[in-house]
Design a protein around this motif. Structure first.
Motif, PDB file in Angstrom:
ATOM      1  N   LEU A  41       0.823  -1.211   0.000  1.00 38.22           N
ATOM      2  CA  LEU A  41       0.000   0.000   0.000  1.00 38.22           C
ATOM      3  C   LEU A  41       0.857   1.261   0.000  1.00 38.22           C
ATOM      4  O   LEU A  41       0.505   2.267  -0.608  1.00 38.22           O
ATOM      5  CB  LEU A  41      -0.902   0.033   1.247  1.00 38.22           C
ATOM      6  N   SER A  42       1.995   1.184   0.689  1.00 35.25           N
ATOM      7  CA  SER A  42       2.814   2.397   0.786  1.00 35.25           C
ATOM      8  C   SER A  42       3.473   2.704  -0.554  1.00 35.25           C
ATOM      9  O   SER A  42       3.636   3.878  -0.907  1.00 35.25           O
ATOM     10  CB  SER A  42       3.808   2.317   1.942  1.00 35.25           C
ATOM     11  N   ILE A  43       3.799   1.669  -1.336  1.00 34.33           N
ATOM     12  CA  ILE A  43       4.334   1.925  -2.686  1.00 34.33           C
ATOM     13  C   ILE A  43       3.242   2.557  -3.563  1.00 34.33           C
ATOM     14  O   ILE A  43       3.494   3.508  -4.306  1.00 34.33           O
ATOM     15  CB  ILE A  43       4.887   0.628  -3.310  1.00 34.33           C
ATOM     16  N   ALA A  44       2.018   2.044  -3.427  1.00 31.25           N
ATOM     17  CA  ALA A  44       0.906   2.634  -4.196  1.00 31.25           C
ATOM     18  C   ALA A  44       0.711   4.103  -3.813  1.00 31.25           C
ATOM     19  O   ALA A  44       0.511   4.966  -4.671  1.00 31.25           O
ATOM     20  CB  ALA A  44      -0.377   1.840  -3.959  1.00 31.25           C
ATOM     21  N   ALA A  45       0.805   4.392  -2.519  1.00 30.04           N
ATOM     22  CA  ALA A  45       0.611   5.779  -2.048  1.00 30.04           C
ATOM     23  C   ALA A  45       1.738   6.675  -2.534  1.00 30.04           C
ATOM     24  O   ALA A  45       1.523   7.827  -2.924  1.00 30.04           O
ATOM     25  CB  ALA A  45       0.518   5.811  -0.524  1.00 30.04           C
ATOM     26  N   LEU A  46       2.950   6.138  -2.523  1.00 31.62           N
ATOM     27  CA  LEU A  46       4.120   6.872  -3.020  1.00 31.62           C
ATOM     28  C   LEU A  46       3.906   7.288  -4.471  1.00 31.62           C
ATOM     29  O   LEU A  46       4.139   8.442  -4.864  1.00 31.62           O
ATOM     30  CB  LEU A  46       5.347   5.960  -2.927  1.00 31.62           C
ATOM     31  N   LYS A  47       3.452   6.337  -5.277  1.00 29.17           N
ATOM     32  CA  LYS A  47       3.255   6.606  -6.700  1.00 29.17           C
ATOM     33  C   LYS A  47       2.100   7.583  -6.913  1.00 29.17           C
ATOM     34  O   LYS A  47       2.190   8.511  -7.718  1.00 29.17           O
ATOM     35  CB  LYS A  47       2.990   5.291  -7.444  1.00 29.17           C
ATOM     36  N   GLN A  48       1.033   7.379  -6.151  1.00 31.12           N
ATOM     37  CA  GLN A  48      -0.154   8.208  -6.323  1.00 31.12           C
ATOM     38  C   GLN A  48       0.124   9.669  -5.951  1.00 31.12           C
ATOM     39  O   GLN A  48      -0.333  10.586  -6.623  1.00 31.12           O
ATOM     40  CB  GLN A  48      -1.279   7.651  -5.461  1.00 31.12           C
ATOM     41  N   SER A  49       0.874   9.860  -4.863  1.00 30.13           N
ATOM     42  CA  SER A  49       1.115  11.231  -4.412  1.00 30.13           C
ATOM     43  C   SER A  49       2.373  11.802  -5.074  1.00 30.13           C
ATOM     44  O   SER A  49       2.728  12.946  -4.831  1.00 30.13           O
ATOM     45  CB  SER A  49       1.222  11.285  -2.888  1.00 30.13           C
ATOM     46  N   GLN A  50       3.044  11.007  -5.893  1.00 28.43           N
ATOM     47  CA  GLN A  50       4.227  11.445  -6.649  1.00 28.43           C
ATOM     48  C   GLN A  50       5.286  12.056  -5.731  1.00 28.43           C
ATOM     49  O   GLN A  50       5.916  13.060  -6.073  1.00 28.43           O
ATOM     50  CB  GLN A  50       3.810  12.420  -7.749  1.00 28.43           C
ATOM     51  N   THR A  51       5.461  11.454  -4.566  1.00 25.44           N
ATOM     52  CA  THR A  51       6.529  11.886  -3.675  1.00 25.44           C
ATOM     53  C   THR A  51       7.728  10.965  -3.878  1.00 25.44           C
ATOM     54  O   THR A  51       7.661  10.008  -4.650  1.00 25.44           O
ATOM     55  CB  THR A  51       6.070  11.856  -2.200  1.00 25.44           C
ATOM     56  N   LYS A  52       8.823  11.263  -3.171  1.00 22.17           N
ATOM     57  CA  LYS A  52      10.062  10.519  -3.418  1.00 22.17           C
ATOM     58  C   LYS A  52      10.518   9.740  -2.194  1.00 22.17           C
ATOM     59  O   LYS A  52      11.625   9.217  -2.182  1.00 22.17           O
ATOM     60  CB  LYS A  52      11.187  11.501  -3.794  1.00 22.17           C
ATOM     61  N   TRP A  53       9.687   9.717  -1.156  1.00 16.52           N
ATOM     62  CA  TRP A  53      10.124   9.058   0.066  1.00 16.52           C
ATOM     63  C   TRP A  53       9.177   7.949   0.485  1.00 16.52           C
ATOM     64  O   TRP A  53       8.001   8.194   0.756  1.00 16.52           O
ATOM     65  CB  TRP A  53      10.255  10.066   1.218  1.00 16.52           C
ATOM     66  N   LEU A  54       9.730   6.739   0.533  1.00 11.60           N
ATOM     67  CA  LEU A  54       8.973   5.576   0.989  1.00 11.60           C
ATOM     68  C   LEU A  54       9.409   5.314   2.426  1.00 11.60           C
ATOM     69  O   LEU A  54      10.545   4.879   2.658  1.00 11.60           O
ATOM     70  CB  LEU A  54       9.323   4.381   0.102  1.00 11.60           C
ATOM     71  N   PRO A  55       8.550   5.585   3.398  1.00 11.18           N
ATOM     72  CA  PRO A  55       8.989   5.421   4.784  1.00 11.18           C
ATOM     73  C   PRO A  55       9.233   3.957   5.131  1.00 11.18           C
ATOM     74  O   PRO A  55       8.532   3.073   4.627  1.00 11.18           O
ATOM     75  CB  PRO A  55       7.813   5.979   5.598  1.00 11.18           C
ATOM     76  N   ASP A  56      10.220   3.715   5.987  1.00  8.07           N
ATOM     77  CA  ASP A  56      10.337   2.379   6.566  1.00  8.07           C
ATOM     78  C   ASP A  56       9.109   2.141   7.432  1.00  8.07           C
ATOM     79  O   ASP A  56       8.708   3.023   8.199  1.00  8.07           O
ATOM     80  CB  ASP A  56      11.571   2.293   7.481  1.00  8.07           C
ATOM     81  N   ILE A  57       8.551   0.958   7.326  1.00 12.73           N
ATOM     82  CA  ILE A  57       7.408   0.602   8.175  1.00 12.73           C
ATOM     83  C   ILE A  57       7.829  -0.577   9.030  1.00 12.73           C
ATOM     84  O   ILE A  57       8.365  -1.565   8.518  1.00 12.73           O
ATOM     85  CB  ILE A  57       6.183   0.230   7.323  1.00 12.73           C
ATOM     86  N   ALA A  58       7.615  -0.458  10.323  1.00 10.70           N
ATOM     87  CA  ALA A  58       8.056  -1.517  11.236  1.00 10.70           C
ATOM     88  C   ALA A  58       6.993  -1.792  12.284  1.00 10.70           C
ATOM     89  O   ALA A  58       6.024  -1.040  12.430  1.00 10.70           O
ATOM     90  CB  ALA A  58       9.362  -1.098  11.896  1.00 10.70           C
ATOM     91  N   ILE A  59       7.188  -2.891  12.994  1.00  6.11           N
ATOM     92  CA  ILE A  59       6.324  -3.251  14.123  1.00  6.11           C
ATOM     93  C   ILE A  59       7.229  -3.418  15.322  1.00  6.11           C
ATOM     94  O   ILE A  59       8.324  -3.987  15.202  1.00  6.11           O
ATOM     95  CB  ILE A  59       5.592  -4.578  13.847  1.00  6.11           C
TER      96      ILE A  59
END
Lengths: 237, 237
Positions: A125-143
């Motif tokens: 989902l975060s890659i989809a959001a990155l592409k959709q919002s045309q930003t350049k930063w994919l945050p690390d997601i952790a638990i």
């Protein structure tokens, strides 16, 4: 111009993975010679031409790197207890990426209503959001467990904050100037942090703050943090 | 404690409408003698006891008014062009009520992708959001043409802002102190305001502002406005 994700843009020629290839060739019907944009999710973006429109292994040649002066992210490492309804976290993730979050950790707290997180799904989902919002930063997601998170970040230089519903505390997150590039903000579950957790954060010098004057839902509080990080970041540097 | 909506709390005895009665009696299974909270959506909240648990016409006796020092709303009158996907506007409405918006107008602009709004549905949703977030302010929701909106607000004392994507303008909404209790913020459609609309706003002394340094989706920009209104409101009074 359409935007695709590839983690490594250090070579002249790159090949998209299956998911990105399908999106590019099958869904968006790009063909050889088309120009698209790519990002590595770590602050780099470029233009590239499709040289093999294979719907499983699309390959491209990088033509030009895109330089802009926008910061890659707002420096916020948000550590938040996930809500029972995971849609609300997915929504937060999408918005947080649009706004420019640095990192996102899902905290397992004493009062957490949800302990299971499907990290794979959130990363997709975060890659989809990155592409959709045309930003350049994919945050690390952790638990992480709460105590483990506190331990791991013991030596950080980040400004550290914990937001909880303390009726006696009127200190707002917006009262602080931003001293560092990074800030950590802890947001608890609907039932709030436990006394034990608040005590652990205090011992590690997390500043106790409020996020406005209303009691916000967890995901709205997370979003508030994202916006404030942008404002503090840009106004104090 | 469960929360219900009734527009008039000036009498000792009140009767909920069908929708609220059903929610109270059929869904939440309240019975005679139960104590619940009521709000009129205009800043008043009270405790009341159920005296007739009729699922169509539940009646209650007010026992006590609830006094707190929280402001009813943040003074923001947001005027926003609706997105094509109405879910994104419904989501904004829900969050805006949680954060404490004063008024919401859907603007019909030259570049609007959506011209039809189901006002009844949005008003029902806003009552649900009011109850869910346990706030006391139900914003007026209206629909207006851009030029009509500008005309109607000609004599207002509100601080007036228009947010649009002008690459040459770096003035941020957060650069302003709040001078008035009310502020109007115009947010355009995905294709932005037309030159003509921007000119009309200029003539009426709307200040041109940016909402952060990223290009945000319409509904995210609206939410940014809601948060900023809270911050300016509380920090400058």
């Amino acid at each position: 111009m359409h935007y695709f994700y590839h983690p490594d843009l250090t070579q002249d020629f790159i090949e998209l993975n299956t998911e990105e290839s399908e999106h590019c060739i099958r869904v968006l019907r790009h063909r050889n010679g088309d120009s698209v944009r790519l990002t590595n999710g770590k602050g780099t973006a470029c233009l590239a031409n499709i040289i093999n429109d294979n719907p499983k292994r699309c390959s491209l040649q990088i033509s030009e790197f895109i330089i802009d002066e926008l910061p890659n992210h707002n420096g916020l490492h948000l550590a938040i207890a996930p809500t029972k309804n995971i849609n609300r976290m997915e929504w937060l993730l999408e918005k947080a990426i649009e706004i420019g979050i640095y990192k996102l950790t899902f905290l397992n707290c004493e009062h957490s209503e949800r302990t299971h997180i499907n990290l794979d799904r959130l990363q997709r989902l975060s890659i989809a959001a990155l592409k959709q919002s045309q930003t350049k930063w994919l945050p690390d997601i952790a638990i992480s467990n709460f105590s483990q998170f506190i331990d791991v970040n013991h030596d950080t230089n980040a400004d550290k904050f914990i937001a909880w519903c303390d009726d006696k505390n009127n200190v707002q997150l917006t009262d602080f100037n931003r001293n560092n590039q990074e800030m950590i903000l802890l947001i608890g579950p609907e039932g709030d942090f436990s006394g034990n957790e608040i005590e652990m954060a205090r011992r590690e010098n997390y500043k106790e703050v409020k996020l406005g004057y209303r009691r916000l839902r967890t995901e709205t509080a997370g979003l508030y943090g994202c916006f404030i990080a942008n404002i503090l970041n840009f106004q104090h540097t």
